[in-house]
Scaffold this motif. Structure first.
Motif, PDB file in Angstrom:
ATOM      1  N   LYS A  47     -58.794 -40.519 -28.556  1.00  0.00           N
ATOM      2  CA  LYS A  47     -57.866 -40.384 -29.684  1.00  0.00           C
ATOM      3  C   LYS A  47     -57.384 -41.772 -30.084  1.00  0.00           C
ATOM      4  O   LYS A  47     -58.165 -42.538 -30.639  1.00  0.00           O
ATOM      5  N   TYR A  61     -60.595 -32.731 -21.599  1.00  0.00           N
ATOM      6  CA  TYR A  61     -60.816 -31.318 -21.236  1.00  0.00           C
ATOM      7  C   TYR A  61     -61.140 -31.229 -19.747  1.00  0.00           C
ATOM      8  O   TYR A  61     -60.545 -30.438 -19.002  1.00  0.00           O
ATOM      9  N   HIS A  88     -52.222 -27.244 -24.831  1.00  0.00           N
ATOM     10  CA  HIS A  88     -53.595 -27.390 -25.311  1.00  0.00           C
ATOM     11  C   HIS A  88     -54.538 -26.414 -24.589  1.00  0.00           C
ATOM     12  O   HIS A  88     -54.341 -26.083 -23.421  1.00  0.00           O
ATOM     13  N   GLY A 114     -63.353 -40.290 -23.261  1.00  0.00           N
ATOM     14  CA  GLY A 114     -63.006 -40.237 -21.846  1.00  0.00           C
ATOM     15  C   GLY A 114     -61.541 -39.935 -21.651  1.00  0.00           C
ATOM     16  O   GLY A 114     -60.821 -39.623 -22.613  1.00  0.00           O
ATOM     17  N   ASP A 156     -49.682 -33.936 -20.208  1.00  0.00           N
ATOM     18  CA  ASP A 156     -50.875 -34.236 -21.014  1.00  0.00           C
ATOM     19  C   ASP A 156     -50.442 -35.104 -22.186  1.00  0.00           C
ATOM     20  O   ASP A 156     -49.844 -34.617 -23.152  1.00  0.00           O
ATOM     21  N   ASP A 198     -48.000 -30.254 -22.499  1.00  0.00           N
ATOM     22  CA  ASP A 198     -48.339 -31.334 -23.420  1.00  0.00           C
ATOM     23  C   ASP A 198     -47.107 -32.241 -23.530  1.00  0.00           C
ATOM     24  O   ASP A 198     -45.972 -31.738 -23.515  1.00  0.00           O
ATOM     25  N   SER A 216     -63.735 -36.661 -19.931  1.00  0.00           N
ATOM     26  CA  SER A 216     -63.036 -36.183 -21.125  1.00  0.00           C
ATOM     27  C   SER A 216     -61.691 -35.606 -20.712  1.00  0.00           C
ATOM     28  O   SER A 216     -61.471 -35.292 -19.529  1.00  0.00           O
ATOM     29  N   THR A 257     -55.911 -39.285 -22.802  1.00  0.00           N
ATOM     30  CA  THR A 257     -57.281 -39.251 -23.335  1.00  0.00           C
ATOM     31  C   THR A 257     -57.611 -40.580 -23.993  1.00  0.00           C
ATOM     32  O   THR A 257     -56.725 -41.299 -24.480  1.00  0.00           O
ATOM     33  N   SER A 307     -50.100 -30.652 -29.726  1.00  0.00           N
ATOM     34  CA  SER A 307     -51.192 -31.101 -30.587  1.00  0.00           C
ATOM     35  C   SER A 307     -51.181 -30.467 -31.968  1.00  0.00           C
ATOM     36  O   SER A 307     -51.738 -31.038 -32.900  1.00  0.00           O
ATOM     37  N   MET A 351     -51.994 -37.250 -17.652  1.00  0.00           N
ATOM     38  CA  MET A 351     -53.366 -37.258 -18.148  1.00  0.00           C
ATOM     39  C   MET A 351     -53.335 -37.935 -19.519  1.00  0.00           C
ATOM     40  O   MET A 351     -52.523 -37.572 -20.370  1.00  0.00           O
ATOM     41  N   ALA A 381     -52.240 -36.741 -24.438  1.00  0.00           N
ATOM     42  CA  ALA A 381     -53.357 -37.000 -25.353  1.00  0.00           C
ATOM     43  C   ALA A 381     -52.899 -37.638 -26.664  1.00  0.00           C
ATOM     44  O   ALA A 381     -53.569 -38.516 -27.211  1.00  0.00           O
ATOM     45  N   HIS A 382     -51.741 -37.202 -27.173  1.00  0.00           N
ATOM     46  CA  HIS A 382     -51.312 -37.674 -28.492  1.00  0.00           C
ATOM     47  C   HIS A 382     -50.170 -38.690 -28.432  1.00  0.00           C
ATOM     48  O   HIS A 382     -49.695 -39.145 -29.471  1.00  0.00           O
TER      49      HIS A 382
HETATM   50  C1  LIG Z   1     -57.797 -33.531 -27.373  1.00  0.00           C
HETATM   51  C2  LIG Z   1     -56.920 -33.001 -26.302  1.00  0.00           C
HETATM   52  C3  LIG Z   1     -57.412 -32.814 -25.017  1.00  0.00           C
HETATM   53  C4  LIG Z   1     -58.864 -32.973 -24.679  1.00  0.00           C
HETATM   54  O1  LIG Z   1     -59.220 -34.302 -24.634  1.00  0.00           O
HETATM   55  P1  LIG Z   1     -60.750 -34.710 -24.890  1.00  0.00           P
HETATM   56  O2  LIG Z   1     -60.842 -36.073 -24.318  1.00  0.00           O
HETATM   57  O3  LIG Z   1     -60.958 -34.643 -26.357  1.00  0.00           O
HETATM   58  O4  LIG Z   1     -61.583 -33.715 -24.147  1.00  0.00           O
HETATM   59  C5  LIG Z   1     -56.531 -32.423 -24.041  1.00  0.00           C
HETATM   60  N1  LIG Z   1     -55.229 -32.196 -24.326  1.00  0.00           N
HETATM   61  C6  LIG Z   1     -54.733 -32.349 -25.560  1.00  0.00           C
HETATM   62  C7  LIG Z   1     -53.280 -32.099 -25.817  1.00  0.00           C
HETATM   63  C8  LIG Z   1     -55.570 -32.748 -26.590  1.00  0.00           C
HETATM   64  O5  LIG Z   1     -55.090 -32.872 -27.819  1.00  0.00           O
END
Ligand SMILES: *Cc1c(COP(=O)(O)O)cnc(C)c1O
Length: 402
Positions: free
Chosen positions: A245, A116, A140, A251, A211, A182, A114, A242, A186, A240, A213-214
Motif C-alpha cells: 500500500k 493476507y 479486514h 509483502g 493490522d 484494524d 503478503s 503491509t 479499510s 502487522m 495496512a492503511h
Molecule cells: C490490504 C489489506 C490486507 C492484506 O494485505 P495484502 O498485503 O494486500 O495481502 C490486510 N489488512 C488490511 C486492513 C488491508 O487493507
C-alpha cells in the motif's frame, strides 16, 4: 453439475447488481491511469489505489528493483526455513524492528509475502485452543478468515464498541486473550481507539493484534504508522504492516515481542510453507521504508494531508445538500461517501466514469448491507486541481441522479 451450480449463482449476482468485473490496467499505478476499453485504452483520473504516498512508480524504487534483481536474481528459490532467507529480507526485518522499538520494547520483526498471509499466520499461530480472539466486526477479510481458521474461540464486537469488548474480556476464561483489530479501517478510514484498547488490554491481561495496512507510511511524523500517531508503547502490541500500500511494493511484516516472532517462525504455516519473497522485492522494500521516514516521505505525508482536508471540505458541502449521504470520521487517505443504496452507489460510480474519473462503488459483502459507498482514496501523487475535478464531477453526477 458444478458448472450449472456456479452459473446459477452467477446469475443471482447479476440480478442483485453484485457481479464484479476485472479491469485491465494498461499503465502503471498513478493518479491518471489507463484501462482497457472498447476504443483500446482509456485514461482515467483514479481515486482508488492504496498507493497513498505515490511510491508505486517512484524512480528511486524502480532503480532499487533493477539493482536488486541484478544482484540477487529473480527468485528466492525456497522457503525461509530452507534456503530462501536472504540478506535483503534480514535488512528489512532489522529496519522494521528499529521502527517499532519505540513502541514495542525489544521489538523483533519477520517479513511475510503478503498481508493476507501475515494475518492468517498471526491468528492461527497465536490463536490456539488456549486462546480467545476478540474481533471488531469491521475487520479486514484476512483477519476474519484467519479467525475462522484458528483453533481459538472467537468473539466479535460491533465496530468500535469497546464497552461490548470489555464485557467479553470480563467473562473470558481462556488463559490467552487476543484483541484483533484494524488500526485504520479499510472501508471507513476511521482509526481504532488504541489508547482505550491498550488500557483494556492491560486491565484484562490481553494482547493486541493490530493490522496497520492503511496507517503505515501515512500516519506518524516518520510514517511509522498508527502507534507512532498515538505515541504508545507496550509489549502487548503485535503489529502487522503491509508493504503493497503506502510502501508501493508488496509483502508484509509482523513486529512484536521477540518470543512472538520466534513462535511465528516455528509455527506459522503461511510463513513456513511458502517461497520467500523475491530478494529483489525485499531490496526494494528496504529503499521504500528508507524513503518513507526521510524528509521526502514527510513532504509526501503533508501533501496527502492537505488533499484530505480539501476533499473533506468539499464532500461535507455535498453531503449537506443530499442529507441521506454520510461521510466517515476519517482523517486518513480513505474517504468514503456513504450513499446506502447499492444501485445509487453504482450509478454515481458510472456517472463519474462517464466523465473520465474512476472511483469504485463498494457494496455488500465488502461493506455492511445498506452502507454502499464510493470509496475515495487519495494519494500524495494527486494534485489539488485533481481533487477539485473530483468534487465538481460529483456535484454534476448528483444533479443527474435527482
Ligand atoms: C490490504 C489489506 C490486507 C492484506 O494485505 P495484502 O498485503 O494486500 O495481502 C490486510 N489488512 C488490511 C486492513 C488491508 O487493507
Amino acid at each position: 453439475m458444478l458448472i450449472e451450480h456456479i452459473d446459477r449463482q452467477l446469475l443471482e449476482l447479476d440480478a442483485a447488481a453484485l457481479r464484479r468485473r476485472l479491469r485491465v490496467a494498461e499503465s502503471p499505478c498513478a493518479p491518471v491511469q489507463s484501462f482497457e476499453s472498447e476504443q483500446g485504452s482509456e485514461p482515467l483520473l483514479a481515486f482508488c489505489s492504496n498507493d497513498y504516498l505515490g511510491l508505486a512508480h517512484h524512480p528511486a524504487l524502480i532503480d532499487a528493483m533493477a539493482e536488486g534483481a541484478q544482484h540477487w536474481g529473480t527468485g528466492s528459490g525456497a522457503s525461509h526455513l530452507v534456503s530462501g532467507h536472504m540478506r535483503p529480507h534480514v535488512q528489512v526485518e532489522e529496519l522494521v524492528a528499529r521502527w517499532f522499538e519505540p513502541h514495542i520494547p525489544h521489538a523483533r520483526a519477520v517479513l511475510m509475502c503478503s498481508g493476507y498471509m501475515a494475518n492468517l499466520a498471526l491468528t492461527t499461530a497465536l490463536g490456539d485452543g488456549d486462546a480467545t480472539l476478540f474481533c471488531d466486526k469491521l475487520n479486514h477479510a484476512s483477519l476474519i478468515d484467519g479467525a475462522r481458521l484458528a483453533q481459538a474461540q472467537v468473539q466479535r464486537y460491533a465496530h468500535g464498541r469497546l464497552d461490548v469488548l470489555e464485557r467479553q474480556l470480563q467473562s473470558c476464561t481462556t488463559p490467552v486473550k487476543l484483541i484483533v483489530t484494524d488500526a485504520v479501517f479499510s472501508m471507513d478510514g476511521d482509526v481504532a481507539d488504541l489508547p482505550t484498547l491498550l488500557a483494556l488490554a492491560e486491565q484484562y491481561d490481553a494482547w493486541i493484534v493490530l493490522d496497520d495496512a492503511h496507517g503505515l507510511g501515512v500516519l506518524g511524523d516518520q510514517g511509522h504508522g498508527t502507534l507512532e500517531h498515538f505515541r504508545l508503547r507496550s509489549k502487548r502490541f503485535i503489529v502487522m504492516g503491509t508493504l503493497g500500500k503506502a510502501a508501493g511494493v508488496s509483502g508484509a511484516f509482523v513486529a512484536a515481542h521477540p518470543t512472538i516472532i520466534e513462535w511465528l517462525v516455528q509455527r506459522a504455516r503461511p510463513y513456513i510453507y511458502t517461497t520467500a519473497m523475491p530478494p529483489a522485492l525485499a531490496h526494494t522494500v528496504l529503499a521504500s521504508l528508507q524513503l518513507i521516514e526521510s524528509e521526502e516521505g514527510r513532504t509526501r505525508r503533508a501533501q496527502l494531508q492537505g488533499l484530505v482536508e480539501q476533499l473533506r471540505m468539499g464532500l461535507k458541502a455535498l453531503a449537506g445538500i443530499q442529507s441521506s449521504w454520510l461521510l466517515s470520521e476519517s482523517f486518513t487517505a480513505i474517504q468514503p461517501l456513504i450513499v446506502g443504496d447499492n444501485d445509487i452507489a453504482l450509478k454515481l460510480s458510472a456517472a463519474l466514469r462517464h466523465r473520465g474519473l474512476y472511483v469504485p462503488a463498494m457494496r455488500p459483502p465488502t461493506v455492511p448491507v445498506g452502507t454502499a459507498r464510493l470509496r475515495i482514496t487519495l494519494s500524495a501523487a494527486h494534485t489539488s486541481v485533481q481533487v477539485q475535478s473530483l468534487l465538481d464531477a460529483l456535484a454534476q453526477a448528483m444533479g443527474e441522479l435527482q
